[in-house]
Scaffold this motif. Sequence first.
Motif, PDB file in Angstrom:
ATOM      1  N   PHE A 279     -40.260 -52.560  25.370  1.00 36.75           N
ATOM      2  CA  PHE A 279     -41.718 -52.530  25.375  1.00 36.75           C
ATOM      3  C   PHE A 279     -42.305 -53.050  26.689  1.00 36.75           C
ATOM      4  O   PHE A 279     -43.456 -53.477  26.743  1.00 36.75           O
ATOM      5  CB  PHE A 279     -42.250 -53.320  24.181  1.00 36.75           C
ATOM      6  CG  PHE A 279     -41.891 -52.680  22.874  1.00 36.75           C
ATOM      7  CD1 PHE A 279     -42.616 -51.603  22.398  1.00 36.75           C
ATOM      8  CD2 PHE A 279     -40.787 -53.110  22.151  1.00 36.75           C
ATOM      9  CE1 PHE A 279     -42.271 -50.982  21.207  1.00 36.75           C
ATOM     10  CE2 PHE A 279     -40.434 -52.499  20.963  1.00 36.75           C
ATOM     11  CZ  PHE A 279     -41.173 -51.425  20.479  1.00 36.75           C
ATOM     12  N   CYS A 280     -41.505 -52.979  27.754  1.00 40.92           N
ATOM     13  CA  CYS A 280     -41.981 -53.304  29.092  1.00 40.92           C
ATOM     14  C   CYS A 280     -42.145 -52.011  29.898  1.00 40.92           C
ATOM     15  O   CYS A 280     -41.537 -50.984  29.579  1.00 40.92           O
ATOM     16  CB  CYS A 280     -40.990 -54.237  29.801  1.00 40.92           C
ATOM     17  SG  CYS A 280     -40.982 -55.914  29.116  1.00 40.92           S
ATOM     18  N   VAL A 281     -42.932 -52.061  30.953  1.00 39.99           N
ATOM     19  CA  VAL A 281     -43.201 -50.855  31.739  1.00 39.99           C
ATOM     20  C   VAL A 281     -41.970 -50.390  32.500  1.00 39.99           C
ATOM     21  O   VAL A 281     -41.864 -49.214  32.850  1.00 39.99           O
ATOM     22  CB  VAL A 281     -44.373 -51.094  32.715  1.00 39.99           C
ATOM     23  CG1 VAL A 281     -45.675 -51.216  31.970  1.00 39.99           C
ATOM     24  CG2 VAL A 281     -44.139 -52.318  33.588  1.00 39.99           C
ATOM     25  N   ASP A 282     -41.033 -51.309  32.773  1.00 37.91           N
ATOM     26  CA  ASP A 282     -39.792 -50.933  33.451  1.00 37.91           C
ATOM     27  C   ASP A 282     -38.640 -50.835  32.450  1.00 37.91           C
ATOM     28  O   ASP A 282     -37.512 -51.252  32.718  1.00 37.91           O
ATOM     29  CB  ASP A 282     -39.468 -51.926  34.558  1.00 37.91           C
ATOM     30  CG  ASP A 282     -39.485 -53.384  34.082  1.00 37.91           C
ATOM     31  OD1 ASP A 282     -39.934 -53.635  32.950  1.00 37.91           O
ATOM     32  OD2 ASP A 282     -39.047 -54.264  34.854  1.00 37.91           O
ATOM     33  N   ARG A 283     -38.948 -50.268  31.260  1.00 37.94           N
ATOM     34  CA  ARG A 283     -38.040 -50.274  30.119  1.00 37.94           C
ATOM     35  C   ARG A 283     -36.668 -49.655  30.428  1.00 37.94           C
ATOM     36  O   ARG A 283     -35.634 -50.238  30.086  1.00 37.94           O
ATOM     37  CB  ARG A 283     -38.674 -49.562  28.930  1.00 37.94           C
ATOM     38  CG  ARG A 283     -38.979 -48.096  29.153  1.00 37.94           C
ATOM     39  CD  ARG A 283     -39.652 -47.448  27.934  1.00 37.94           C
ATOM     40  NE  ARG A 283     -38.807 -47.473  26.764  1.00 37.94           N
ATOM     41  CZ  ARG A 283     -37.885 -46.572  26.472  1.00 37.94           C
ATOM     42  NH1 ARG A 283     -37.638 -45.584  27.331  1.00 37.94           N
ATOM     43  NH2 ARG A 283     -37.181 -46.665  25.372  1.00 37.94           N
TER      44      ARG A 283
END
Length: 945
Positions: A279-283
């Motif tokens: 659930f992070c932008v750099d998943r």
Amino acid sequence: MNHVDLLSIVQPADGWFAVLGIKGERDVRQKLVATREEVDTYTEQYVAEGRNVFFGVAKYETGQNRQKENVKALRSFWVDIDCGIAKAVVSEKTGRPDGYIDQDAGIAALRKFCKTVGLPIPLIVNSGRGIHAYWPLTQDISRQEWEPVASRLSALCVVHNFYVDPAVFEVARILRIPGTFNFKDNPPKQVEVLSDADPIEFEEFRTALGVEALREIAVPERRKSNIAEKLQDNNVSRFSKIIRRSLKGDGCQQLVSAYEERASLQEVRWFDALSIAKFCVDRDTAIQKMSHGHPDYDPARALDKTKHIMGPHNCATFERNNPGGCYGCPYLGKIKNPIVLGREVAESETEDGNYVVPEAGEDDVPIDYRIPEYPFPFVRGKKGGIYLKPEKDEETPVLVYEHDLYLVKTMTDPEEGDVLVMRLHLPREGVREFIITQKQAVGDAGELRKMLAMKGVAATEKQFKQIILFVTMSLKAIQYKRKAELMRMQFGWADNDTKFIIGDREVCFDGIFHSPPSSTTRDWATHLHVAGSYEKWQEVINLYGRPGLEPHAFAVLTAFGAPLFKFTGQSGAIINVIHPTSGTGKTTLLHATNSIYGHPSGLCAIKGDTANAKTQQLGVFNNLPFCVDEITNMTGAGLSEMSYNMSQGRGKHRMKASSNELRKNTTTWQTISLCSSNASVYEKLGLHKNHPDGEMMRLLEYKIETSDAIPVDYAKQMFDFQLLENYGHAGPIYIQWVINNLEDVKRTLKVVQEKVDRELKLTQRERFWSAKLAANLTGGMIARRLKIINWDMQRIYAWATSMVVDTREDVDAPNISTMAILGDYLNRNIHNILIVNDGVDSRSNLELGADHEPKGALYVRFEPDTKRLFVDHKHFREDCIKSQINYKEVIKDFKKCGAYIATGNKRLSKGMAITTPSVYCIEFDTSVGEFLDMGVFVPETEDAG
């Protein structure tokens, strides 16, 4: 098996249906309807239009949208199997094909998957190219129940190399309706049910997929407010930021431990770490970083493992799966989830230095608002709002204001100085645009806060400090980019006749753009807007096209003629419609004229308005029609002044208060004024002065007769109600066409004016009549060509020219003689005349007594014996000026006929009991043959005999 009613099998019983018809990539028609009958109706319509037809497999709570939050219930699970040669090719990116070579291969893979997983064979639909497979359920289920099971179904498809479209595992998915056609091929292929299937219990389906064990780590959904959801969308987390902070001792020790021990990490702890990474932008990078190094590491498998993770695991889960791992954490008890340690602002992407934000405009037509890029260190959130970026990467961004608020441009108002044009986007009220002066913006923080609060900006004391800084920085930034625009002080033609201002709109050849009103135009701009329906307005206005209503139609044509009047070379003129009684539609004509540009009654000047207020409004309207209702009660002097004022094209010059200089006069115009009255202005002007020719020729007046062309009740409904709800549409359409064809319009106007002048033999004296007819008739022809009106212009032309002929007979050119001027003066001053002989009594050698003495001030002396007439020079000259008669020309005429003797001092009171000093007088010889018969002024004497 087209006899199978798919929708009734795979959809829940209650809720709104969604049906879509798609043609090409962008032509999408979507309807949310309440009944199955409506679904079938739209399906037939879309098929007839050559559209691919889809239905929402879920049903919805309301008919507002097809978003997942609006899903009410579901009654099936499904997969979409793509088929075709291109789909069977192995992708270089994923190492897997996207589908199967044909439908037979796809169905075979489906059966193999069902056998492996333990699912029954589903209902199968031929989608034209591929396969849609449904597992119908025996009961309705909620979105919260459906989503984790669908996620697990998707994951199992990947694990077992069953190649399906991964995008369909979404609650608001649409699929094709059997009985329609797939128009991607030519000829189109029919969508049909190939095989039926019995419904399955939800619990049985869920258990077969093994979802039961996954419920523990699924994060239950919590309802959030609209603002909370928006702010959440504006916040993202970056996994690399969490790790950097953690390695410095300012983060999550559990994640550092998982990263360092990844070669031997237990799967349960690996899942904890992946739940943050996912659930992070750099998943994608984060998932591989947390997985690389394990003996069983496989990039595809690592991604597949995350598909069933419904949310980031909290700190309590980390501690439960790795007891003691949270010991010494600086955030222990302060945060609930380590993902917040990577928090950043999800910045909105810019397009050419602007954020493009679609908003619903009039009639729900989307408007793209271009928001300027915010000045550093402020940024715009992905879903709007103002954020202040922290100085250090590890710090959390500061929310300044949750809604879009920004500076559009700077402008210069001649009255208020430099101003800032601001916009505020509110969730319910929509977009508000407002103006604050630069003095308010940068001069006084308290005043700026007050102004912003008045316009709807609701913020805390702390937020306002940041907002004020944001406004100041925005102003500085825009001053480097472009200079301030000059605000419009008038409506009508601008920029060398390339633009036309209507309220807050700037009509140009290539479109209609927003033009913020100045302090001068602001109040009137609120009335120049669009309301209701163009077609309903046309229904009203075209009633004037009925036979017998030509006088009414000609008056309303002033709306189209006024913008053209400038090109006749005249500054202004008046049309006045009269009738002694009310109820004949005079005021309605004014309202109909205004309705072409804005509010029918709001734009009218009324009888209670002062002369200065009317002049000011006329100056603002400039080239728009100026309507004045009820001028009946104006005095003759007021009407005379109004006539000259409206035709001269400007208001009075005024001096500056602080210096011996003229103010810049912005109250100028070139237009036609349309007035109404119960009595003739011509007659009032005639009572005010003997020779009102100048005023009368600036005025075109005619009577509006009662008519039964429109039934009374119908007229009341149309003009008193429908017109007041539908207006403002036609003006911009008409004006934009005129701008794009201006040279042709000017030529047409000239041809029409020449035709009118030639047929009516109009003279220079009648130039105002000529200009009014030409402008209105030309404007009407253009409006007819544009199908704004459907009136018979030939019939209106015939009536208008006939009306001018009749008016000419009522307003004959004055034949003013100098003798008549003097005679009128003597009659009005009969009580100010002394009649006395100049000689002396031969017996007494005394002056003879007066035959007639004045009863008031003495202005005239007549001597019967010498035939001399003496007139007070000052009084006579002032009387000529007051009556707008050229005094010098009068004296010149008297000299020509020999009646004028001289101008000099004369003791007018000689022969009276009391004498007065000499005054400067004009001396006339009354014995000249053309002179007045002065005998009428000499009193008759009794016969002495």
